[in-house]
Scaffold this active site. Structure first.
Site, mmCIF file in Angstrom:
data_model
loop_
_atom_site.group_PDB
_atom_site.id
_atom_site.type_symbol
_atom_site.label_atom_id
_atom_site.label_comp_id
_atom_site.label_asym_id
_atom_site.label_seq_id
_atom_site.Cartn_x
_atom_site.Cartn_y
_atom_site.Cartn_z
ATOM 1 N N GLU A 115 -29.595 71.925 29.883
ATOM 2 C CA GLU A 115 -30.017 70.537 29.016
ATOM 3 C C GLU A 115 -29.510 70.250 27.813
ATOM 4 O O GLU A 115 -28.869 69.369 27.263
ATOM 5 C CB GLU A 115 -31.317 70.125 28.969
ATOM 6 C CG GLU A 115 -31.941 70.476 30.256
ATOM 7 C CD GLU A 115 -31.376 68.415 30.961
ATOM 8 O OE1 GLU A 115 -30.521 68.440 30.618
ATOM 9 O OE2 GLU A 115 -32.134 69.457 31.932
ATOM 10 N N ASP A 124 -22.888 66.989 34.396
ATOM 11 C CA ASP A 124 -23.540 67.580 35.459
ATOM 12 C C ASP A 124 -22.174 68.369 36.863
ATOM 13 O O ASP A 124 -20.864 67.894 36.442
ATOM 14 C CB ASP A 124 -24.162 67.262 36.063
ATOM 15 C CG ASP A 124 -25.704 66.779 35.504
ATOM 16 O OD1 ASP A 124 -26.382 67.589 35.298
ATOM 17 O OD2 ASP A 124 -26.175 66.167 35.044
HETATM 18 ZN ZN LIG Z 1 -28.118 68.491 33.967
#
Ligand SMILES: [Zn+2]
Length: 190
Positions: A115, A124
């Site tokens: 994070e 991501d």
């Molecule tokens: Zn993520």
């Protein structure tokens, strides 16, 4: 009389400067590390995990230094349910939310470094590869790797090249939300 003394002083200082030469002419380095102050006051259960994650990022990158509780570029919260996620308000600024339920299934340190990776500019990359930090939960609950790959770390280093402070970057852009990185594990058969 006074002006003659001034001219003498100016000449003396100029001579001293010329003698020191290179030292005086050198500006400070253009790529001094940016300090990103993270605050764990809203995540008491994960303060130690946040410190470990900061050390991992600091060791893996240059151009930035994550430092605890010196300010609020990055606020870290613990929540219950809803999933861990990150809100990047700009590079090096934002909020990270750690879902205590997910942190009981996945490695909390991997969640934290992942994070924070979003705050540091990484998207991501759900390729299921445990060696990739930004693969998040796609690598499964058995993946506990908390380290960014060399490519991920180098990307962050390059994003932070430059001279602007994290606070200055705060005015740059709108927020980006990164969520759903940690899919719910299958419920145990009862
Ligand atoms: Zn993520």
């Amino acid at each position: 009389m006074a002006s003659r003394i001034s001219r003498t002083l100016v000449a003396t200082v100029a001579t001293a400067g010329a003698t020191l030469g290179v030292t005086l002419a050198n500006p400070s380095p253009a790529s001094a590390a940016m300090t990103i102050c993270y605050n764990t006051s809203q995540a008491p259960s994960y303060a130690s995990i946040a410190n470990q994650a900061a050390t991992i990022w600091n060791n893996a990158t240059s151009n930035l230094t994550l430092t605890a509780n010196c300010g609020t570029n990055l606020r870290i919260y613990q929540i219950t349910g809803g999933g861990s996620y990150a809100v990047r308000t700009s590079l090096g600024n934002g909020r990270v939310y750690i879902d205590t339920q997910q942190a009981a299934q996945y490695s909390p340190l991997r969640i934290m470094t992942h994070e924070i990776g979003h705050i540091l500019g990484l998207p991501d990359n759900y390729n299921g590869n445990c060696a990739i930090l930004m693969s998040g939960g796609s690598a499964g609950t058995s993946c506990t790797n908390p380290y960014p790959s060399t490519a991920e770390a180098n990307r962050v280093t390059s994003l932070f090249a430059g001279t602007r402070s994290a606070t200055e970057r705060g005015a740059d852009s709108g927020s980006t939300v990164f969520q759903d990185s940690w899919p719910a594990a299958l419920a145990p058969v009862s």
